[in-house]
Design an enzyme around this catalytic site. Structure first.
Site, PDB file in Angstrom:
ATOM      1  N   SER A  87       0.546   3.604  -6.908  1.00 52.87           N
ATOM      2  CA  SER A  87      -0.701   3.452  -6.158  1.00 52.87           C
ATOM      3  C   SER A  87      -1.549   4.699  -6.324  1.00 52.87           C
ATOM      4  O   SER A  87      -1.031   5.800  -6.550  1.00 52.87           O
ATOM      5  CB  SER A  87      -0.404   3.245  -4.669  1.00 52.87           C
ATOM      6  OG  SER A  87       0.091   4.440  -4.083  1.00 52.87           O
ATOM      7  N   ASP A  88      -2.859   4.540  -6.225  1.00 53.75           N
ATOM      8  CA  ASP A  88      -3.695   5.717  -6.017  1.00 53.75           C
ATOM      9  C   ASP A  88      -3.335   6.261  -4.640  1.00 53.75           C
ATOM     10  O   ASP A  88      -2.690   5.597  -3.828  1.00 53.75           O
ATOM     11  CB  ASP A  88      -5.174   5.354  -6.105  1.00 53.75           C
ATOM     12  CG  ASP A  88      -6.047   6.544  -6.499  1.00 53.75           C
ATOM     13  OD1 ASP A  88      -5.614   7.695  -6.300  1.00 53.75           O
ATOM     14  OD2 ASP A  88      -7.168   6.319  -6.993  1.00 53.75           O
ATOM     15  N   TRP A  89      -3.753   7.495  -4.374  1.00 62.39           N
ATOM     16  CA  TRP A  89      -3.307   8.173  -3.169  1.00 62.39           C
ATOM     17  C   TRP A  89      -3.831   7.464  -1.917  1.00 62.39           C
ATOM     18  O   TRP A  89      -5.031   7.406  -1.672  1.00 62.39           O
ATOM     19  CB  TRP A  89      -3.766   9.625  -3.229  1.00 62.39           C
ATOM     20  CG  TRP A  89      -2.767  10.527  -3.921  1.00 62.39           C
ATOM     21  CD1 TRP A  89      -2.266  11.705  -3.437  1.00 62.39           C
ATOM     22  CD2 TRP A  89      -2.140  10.354  -5.198  1.00 62.39           C
ATOM     23  NE1 TRP A  89      -1.355  12.249  -4.329  1.00 62.39           N
ATOM     24  CE2 TRP A  89      -1.255  11.443  -5.417  1.00 62.39           C
ATOM     25  CE3 TRP A  89      -2.197   9.365  -6.176  1.00 62.39           C
ATOM     26  CZ2 TRP A  89      -0.473  11.580  -6.569  1.00 62.39           C
ATOM     27  CZ3 TRP A  89      -1.423   9.496  -7.318  1.00 62.39           C
ATOM     28  CH2 TRP A  89      -0.577  10.585  -7.502  1.00 62.39           C
ATOM     29  N   TRP A  90      -2.909   6.877  -1.157  1.00 60.58           N
ATOM     30  CA  TRP A  90      -3.182   6.108   0.060  1.00 60.58           C
ATOM     31  C   TRP A  90      -3.902   4.780  -0.220  1.00 60.58           C
ATOM     32  O   TRP A  90      -4.497   4.198   0.678  1.00 60.58           O
ATOM     33  CB  TRP A  90      -3.961   6.948   1.094  1.00 60.58           C
ATOM     34  CG  TRP A  90      -3.336   8.281   1.306  1.00 60.58           C
ATOM     35  CD1 TRP A  90      -2.144   8.549   1.896  1.00 60.58           C
ATOM     36  CD2 TRP A  90      -3.850   9.532   0.865  1.00 60.58           C
ATOM     37  NE1 TRP A  90      -1.873   9.903   1.860  1.00 60.58           N
ATOM     38  CE2 TRP A  90      -2.915  10.536   1.237  1.00 60.58           C
ATOM     39  CE3 TRP A  90      -5.012   9.922   0.210  1.00 60.58           C
ATOM     40  CZ2 TRP A  90      -3.106  11.878   0.953  1.00 60.58           C
ATOM     41  CZ3 TRP A  90      -5.211  11.258  -0.071  1.00 60.58           C
ATOM     42  CH2 TRP A  90      -4.259  12.221   0.300  1.00 60.58           C
ATOM     43  N   ALA A  91      -3.815   4.297  -1.446  1.00 57.34           N
ATOM     44  CA  ALA A  91      -4.375   2.980  -1.748  1.00 57.34           C
ATOM     45  C   ALA A  91      -3.448   1.859  -1.299  1.00 57.34           C
ATOM     46  O   ALA A  91      -3.876   0.709  -1.206  1.00 57.34           O
ATOM     47  CB  ALA A  91      -4.649   2.849  -3.250  1.00 57.34           C
TER      48      ALA A  91
END
Length: 837
Positions: free
Chosen positions: A271-275
């Protein structure tokens, strides 16, 4: 809190959900398969088979923001002395450290149209990451591809064309991974603007939905990711946004069907960061690793970690799905040779000081955290070469360029000068002060130094005994008039900046508000040109700006686009201005006469939640749109001048016979499990006396295992039985016969001028259908030619090059419409053409 798929769907349905994403379950399991992956897969299986439940969970989950040295770290396996993985930005260098290089942007290297430079840049960046102890470089970028010219992060990627982007992705990935570092292709997919890419506090509860039809997905947005997978990329990163009203990090159609099934991706999805927005749902949808591991910035809470442990213990997530996550992660690790080349992490993303906290968020374990290892090698020479080779000569009249020991020059504009606070004065380059050499956001790196244009030009003037004047203040008209009046040449520098949405610069929240020059740049150019009949305009921009008036101004005798050239900016532009480098660059986007010419734009306000971004233009972005509506651009895609001239001739086409296309058939084997998992909850608890670091994400459980909670999980999500292969898949990048060679196309290119140069020969095709673009790029080559020399440009057209996506059969087909091949110097300068038989 964990949401089920049904809960999330209900939440999204509360808004005006116009598009839907079809479900696709179960998540395909890795198989090695190709020779390129098989050895790594075998090693990964052996490693994973010996892991405990908690150790497996640890490798799938980040330890939380600022939990360790890198922007992202997975948990470790202390028992085996395995530190876990270090993931680090960025796509143009090692972020948040020192003694590193600041490379030209992806957009710049694409403008060289040189596969050699694509790969060399990737290899140099990969070696710098390797030298810092990084396992995964977070790049390269194919999303955004550049749907809207104002898009804040377009410059991180390569081009608005999928073929040029795809070739650049593939070569960059090969370069990075040859250096022993995993590349992470991003952002998958539809992240085409910064506004509302995430929920915005007080404004929206949901990220926007990029609503993309099946044909557009395959022929435009997915195309370069297919090239990335075919090149063997080890990781793919999800984007923040939704696609067809399903978050990219848990969109089973994107991750399970398109990426892991159709493209046969064998690596891991992060995931992208906190996606990540759900726990179990994202695991079933194909996500393999979550970053930064916590649910939001420094929350200490997690969707996976202890929660994933609970989900496995109570039987919600089957062992085979967890095992597949870890096998994919470790396959990528072995594939690039991290077992042989990994060195200790020797930097810290949270401080440049030698000492600091090992766990910065918790402010614990003060120790040495930086060893200041110099990884720059001789990369400055490559950066300078790319800077020159990526400078597009857009206009050159009255023999203005190249310069040859002029008697006097004046260098005007803040963009030619240094930031008084130094090149790294603004965190993540979040300002537009001084010369612009990269945009802002997470896609940046610290400059070891930055050669401003005025520095290099002054040195050249001193060498030539040229009278030299310069003014840095764009608004000091008196000083500017004194400097440029009577000068042989007035060189005026101007820029336009953009970046990621967490930084706002001069009211531009990531995306640009307009397509004009910043800092009064357009007025500055006009003023200088009104005083000096030999005004040369140099542009450092993140993409297109409106240039029509400057193009038509007779006193502006030359225009050059230098983009975002990195640390050697001044030296590179001086090389081109003085003819030490003959321009070869071609523009990788279209320059419209107005922002309305592009047909699409950033949506700056959300009238609905989630905002519905309907990609109704289909594949018709950039030059395809201009061609469809017969809009005359200022400068077309693929355009660029040289200090010499070229001629195209002798187009030849040879038909090959690869045989008919065969859709893939058959089934997979059953989902494998590796090793034994201890399902005793007592053995998954924090050990007695364990000193837990605050905010750190652990796999240990501290609550009872939930039982008897019915969940409406998607049909087939836990099915580990053999699954049917899909016709368009079966091999990395799709059905292997997509890459059969169908025709050989060749043409002669001759240097008809008096200077050695590099011409970028370009091949386009018209696929013939009523809904097809007028032309689409399919191939290019950089031909180095002495005066009078000729060389043959040759390319084998593949089945993929000639195909359209058929949403009915869910496969690629070659239509019966007549097809025409074009070869020339730009998308609108194609002197050679022939019909394919």
């Amino acid at each position: 809190m964990w949401f089920s798929v049904a809960t999330v769907a209900a939440l999204a349905a509360s808004a005006n959900a116009q598009a839907t994403s079809p479900p696709s379950y179960p998540a395909p399991w890795a198989r090695g398969g190709t020779n390129e992956w098989q050895d790594a897969y075998t090693k990964a299986v052996a490693f994973v088979s010996g892991l405990t439940l908690l150790e497996k969970i640890n490798l799938t989950t980040g330890v939380g923001w600022e939990g360790q040295q890198c922007v992202g770290n997975t948990g470790s396996v202390p028992r085996l002395n395995f530190r876990g993985l270090c993931l680090q930005d960025s796509p143009l260098g090692v972020r948040d450290t020192d003694e590193n290089s600041a490379f030209p942007s992806g957009m710049n290297v694409a403008a060289t149209w040189s596969t050699r430079l694509f790969k060399s840049r990737g290899n140099a960046m990969g070696s710098e990451h390797a030298g810092k102890g990084v396992d995964v470089q977070l790049g390269p970028v194919a999303g955004p591809i550049g749907r809207v010219p104002e898009g804040g992060r377009n410059w991180e990627g390569f081009s608005s064309d999928p073929v040029l982007t795809g070739v650049a992705m593939a070569e960059t990935i090969k370069g990075i991974q040859d250096a022993g570092v995993i590349a992470s292709a991003k952002h998958f997919i539809g992240n085409e603007q910064e506004h509302f890419r995430q929920a915005v506090g007080g404004l929206t509860k949901f990220a926007y939905s990029a609503n993309i039809d099946d044909v557009t997905m395959h022929e435009l947005y997915l195309w370069p990711f297919a090239d990335a997978v075919r090149a063997g990329v080890g990781s793919v990163m999800c984007s923040y946004n939704q696609v067809n009203n399903s978050y990219a990090s848990q969109n089973s159609h994107l991750l399970n069907y398109l990426l892991k099934n159709e493209l046969d991706f064998q690596g891991f999805i992060v995931s992208d960061w906190w996606a990540q927005v759900t726990g179990v749902a994202s695991a079933f949808a194909g996500l393999d690793m979550t970053m930064a591991g916590d649910q939001n910035l420094a929350s200490g809470d997690t969707f996976w970690g202890s929660n994933l442990t609970l989900a496995v213990l109570n039987g919600t997530v089957p062992q085979w799905r967890l095992d597949d996550m870890v096998v994919r992660i470790m396959s990528s690790w072995y594939k690039v040779g991290r077992d042989k080349t990994a060195i200790p992490i020797n930097f810290n993303s949270w401080t440049l000081n030698t000492t600091g906290f090992a766990h910065a968020q918790a402010q614990e374990d003060f120790t040495q955290v930086n060893w200041h290892v110099n990884v720059q090698d001789d990369h400055a020479a490559l950066i300078r070469e790319i800077g020159g080779a990526s400078t597009v000569l857009l206009k050159n009249t009255k023999n203005a360029l190249p310069l040859n020991k002029p008697k006097s020059i004046a260098v005007i504009g803040e963009d030619a000068h240094d930031n008084p606070g130094g090149p790294n004065a603004c965190g993540d380059r979040g300002c537009d002060t001084g010369t612009l050499a990269m945009g802002w956001g997470s896609g940046t790196a610290n400059f070891p130094y930055l050669i401003a244009p005025v520095t290099a030009l002054a040195a050249q003037a001193a060498h030539d005994k040229t009278k030299f004047a310069n003014v840095s203040d764009n608004y000091d008209l008196k000083a500017i008039a004194a400097a440029v009046t009577g000068a042989d040449y007035a060189l005026v520098f101007a820029n336009a900046d953009s970046g990621e949405d967490y930084i706002t610069v001069d009211t531009n929240q990531g995306d640009r508000n307009n397509l004009t020059l910043w800092g009064n740049g357009d007025a500055l150019v006009e003023y200088v040109a009104s005083l000096n009949p030999n005004t040369i305009l140099v542009l450092h921009t993140v993409g297109a700006v409106i240039l029509e008036a400057h193009k038509n101004n007779p006193n502006i005798t030359a225009i050059l686009w230098a983009g975002l050239p990195g640390q050697e900016s001044g030296n590179a532009i001086t090389d081109v201005l003085y003819g030490k480098v003959n321009p070869q660059a071609k523009t990788v986007f279209t320059w419209g006469k107005s922002r309305e010419d592009y047909g699409v734009d950033v949506v700056y306000t959300a009238a609905e939640d989630p905002l519905q971004l309907n990609f109704n233009e289909g594949v018709f972005i950039d030059y395809r749109h201009f061609d469809k509506y017969n809009i005359e651009p200022t400068y077309e895609f693929g355009y660029g001048l040289s200090y010499t001239t070229y001629k195209y001739s002798n187009l030849k086409i040879e038909k090959l016979n690869p045989g008919p296309y065969q859709p893939t058939h058959g089934t997979t084997g059953p989902a494998p499990t590796f090793g034994h998992i201890d399902l005793d909850p007592a053995h998954a608890e924090f050990p007695p006396g364990f000193n837990a670091i605050p905010f750190y994400v652990y796999p240990y459980i501290s609550t009872p295992v939930p039982t008897g909670e019915p969940q409406n999980w998607p049909k087939g999500a836990t099915d580990g039985s053999p699954q049917p292969l899909i016709g368009s898949g079966g091999s990395p990048g799709g059905n292997r016969q997509l890459y059969d060679e169908m025709y050989t196309v060749s043409a002669t290119v001759t240097n008809t001028g008096h200077v050695k140069g590099t011409e970028i020969a370009q091949l386009y095709i018209n696929l013939g259908g009523p809904n097809d673009p007028k032309v689409v790029l399919r191939a290019f080559d950089d031909l180095i030619l002495d005066p009078g020399e000729s060389e043959t440009f040759t390319y084998q057209l593949t089945r993929r090059d000639l195909s359209n996506w058929d949403p009915v059969s869910q496969n690629w087909v070659i239509s019966n419409f007549p097809k025409t091949v074009y070869v020339g110097a730009s998308s609108r300068n194609l002197p050679l053409s022939a019909r394919l038989h």
